[in-house]
Design a protein around this motif. Sequence first.
Motif, mmCIF file in Angstrom:
data_model
loop_
_atom_site.group_PDB
_atom_site.id
_atom_site.type_symbol
_atom_site.label_atom_id
_atom_site.label_comp_id
_atom_site.label_asym_id
_atom_site.label_seq_id
_atom_site.Cartn_x
_atom_site.Cartn_y
_atom_site.Cartn_z
ATOM 1 N N MET A 1 0.829 -1.210 0.000
ATOM 2 C CA MET A 1 0.000 0.000 0.000
ATOM 3 C C MET A 1 0.863 1.259 0.000
ATOM 4 N N LEU A 2 0.319 2.294 -0.637
ATOM 5 C CA LEU A 2 0.911 3.626 -0.627
ATOM 6 C C LEU A 2 -0.191 4.563 -0.147
ATOM 7 N N ALA A 3 0.113 5.379 0.843
ATOM 8 C CA ALA A 3 -0.885 6.301 1.383
ATOM 9 C C ALA A 3 -0.300 7.697 1.473
ATOM 10 N N ARG A 4 -1.194 8.681 1.367
ATOM 11 C CA ARG A 4 -0.817 10.093 1.476
ATOM 12 C C ARG A 4 -1.478 10.697 2.701
ATOM 13 N N PHE A 5 -0.718 11.508 3.406
ATOM 14 C CA PHE A 5 -1.221 12.217 4.575
ATOM 15 C C PHE A 5 -0.849 13.683 4.404
ATOM 16 N N PRO A 6 -1.813 14.589 4.558
ATOM 17 C CA PRO A 6 -1.520 16.008 4.312
ATOM 18 C C PRO A 6 -0.427 16.556 5.235
ATOM 19 N N ARG A 7 0.428 17.378 4.676
ATOM 20 C CA ARG A 7 1.460 18.061 5.461
ATOM 21 C C ARG A 7 0.854 19.331 6.053
ATOM 22 N N SER A 8 -0.083 19.137 6.948
ATOM 23 C CA SER A 8 -0.780 20.273 7.576
ATOM 24 C C SER A 8 0.176 21.132 8.378
ATOM 25 N N ASP A 9 1.232 20.530 8.934
ATOM 26 C CA ASP A 9 2.217 21.306 9.694
ATOM 27 C C ASP A 9 2.822 22.398 8.812
ATOM 28 N N TRP A 10 3.147 22.074 7.568
ATOM 29 C CA TRP A 10 3.704 23.067 6.653
ATOM 30 C C TRP A 10 2.646 24.089 6.265
ATOM 31 N N LYS A 11 1.425 23.661 6.043
ATOM 32 C CA LYS A 11 0.346 24.585 5.665
ATOM 33 C C LYS A 11 0.084 25.598 6.784
ATOM 34 N N VAL A 12 0.124 25.151 8.037
ATOM 35 C CA VAL A 12 -0.057 26.070 9.165
ATOM 36 C C VAL A 12 1.100 27.079 9.199
ATOM 37 N N TYR A 13 2.318 26.603 8.941
ATOM 38 C CA TYR A 13 3.452 27.520 8.936
ATOM 39 C C TYR A 13 3.327 28.559 7.820
ATOM 40 N N GLU A 14 2.845 28.138 6.650
ATOM 41 C CA GLU A 14 2.610 29.104 5.576
ATOM 42 C C GLU A 14 1.587 30.155 6.014
ATOM 43 N N ALA A 15 0.577 29.727 6.770
ATOM 44 C CA ALA A 15 -0.424 30.675 7.285
ATOM 45 C C ALA A 15 0.225 31.647 8.274
ATOM 46 N N ILE A 16 1.127 31.139 9.103
ATOM 47 C CA ILE A 16 1.856 32.005 10.039
ATOM 48 C C ILE A 16 2.656 33.048 9.253
ATOM 49 N N LEU A 17 3.326 32.600 8.200
ATOM 50 C CA LEU A 17 4.122 33.535 7.396
ATOM 51 C C LEU A 17 3.255 34.573 6.691
ATOM 52 N N SER A 18 2.029 34.211 6.380
ATOM 53 C CA SER A 18 1.158 35.171 5.691
ATOM 54 C C SER A 18 0.760 36.344 6.588
ATOM 55 N N ILE A 19 0.886 36.168 7.911
ATOM 56 C CA ILE A 19 0.585 37.264 8.846
ATOM 57 C C ILE A 19 1.808 37.604 9.704
ATOM 58 N N LYS A 20 2.991 37.368 9.154
ATOM 59 C CA LYS A 20 4.226 37.530 9.930
ATOM 60 C C LYS A 20 4.418 38.933 10.500
ATOM 61 N N LYS B 1 10.074 -0.183 3.880
ATOM 62 C CA LYS B 1 9.198 0.975 3.701
ATOM 63 C C LYS B 1 10.039 2.187 3.350
ATOM 64 N N LEU B 2 9.407 3.076 2.610
ATOM 65 C CA LEU B 2 10.021 4.362 2.304
ATOM 66 C C LEU B 2 8.996 5.444 2.583
ATOM 67 N N LEU B 3 9.466 6.522 3.165
ATOM 68 C CA LEU B 3 8.627 7.672 3.460
ATOM 69 C C LEU B 3 9.116 8.803 2.564
ATOM 70 N N TYR B 4 8.207 9.630 2.109
ATOM 71 C CA TYR B 4 8.575 10.653 1.136
ATOM 72 C C TYR B 4 7.736 11.889 1.385
ATOM 73 N N SER B 5 8.334 13.045 1.197
ATOM 74 C CA SER B 5 7.614 14.302 1.362
ATOM 75 C C SER B 5 7.418 14.941 0.005
ATOM 76 N N SER B 6 6.203 15.393 -0.245
ATOM 77 C CA SER B 6 5.953 16.226 -1.417
ATOM 78 C C SER B 6 5.668 17.628 -0.890
ATOM 79 N N GLU B 7 5.363 18.542 -1.760
ATOM 80 C CA GLU B 7 5.042 19.905 -1.328
ATOM 81 C C GLU B 7 3.863 19.903 -0.352
#
Length: 185
Positions: free
Chosen positions: A30-49, A79-85
């Motif tokens: 199996m291959l599964a994707r999990f959202p990188r919400s941690d990065w999305k929250v950081y982008e939100a922080i940067l938008s109001i820096k 197993k291999l773990l991989y990060s996308s944008e």
Amino acid sequence: MARLISQNTWLRVFWSATSFPDKPKLKPGMLARFPRSDWKVYEAILSIKDEFPVVPMFSDYMLEFPSDYKPMRVSPTAKLLYSSENDYIYCKGNSTKIGEKYKNIFPVAAQLALISEMKSANYSLGNSYIHDLANGKGKTGNASMWRWCSTDHHLAIVDEQLTRAFGISRERVAPIIHAEQLQLV
């Protein structure tokens, strides 16, 4: 955070988080994707820096859930773990106890190499290693090597995202040529 930190009192503040799953329930193949919400929250922080007295720096737990740092003595699973944008990608194979043993990593890497987010072999040393595994080249490695190549890629993609987020330009530099021991004397 602005209420906790007065202007010009702290040089750096680090914001750490993870959205990597605690215990993903995946079967071999199996291959599964999990959202990188941690990065999305950081982008939100940067938008109001401008609202922060100190812009928080990014920190994550990479491709691990914090409770996974306990040492264990078990046979590894290929197993291999991989990060996308946008996602953490988890690709699971069979245990190294069965079938082709440590060669079980080859089909895992081949499956990972087929995803659209897969970067080229020259993107990072970790990507080069994954591409070699996907092509059945070289040695299989072991759980430590599989974690290393995944982590190396993750660091490269986070570096790219931070560079872009902060508008930092990267100059191409000449490759490091390692000196022979006698040249150092």
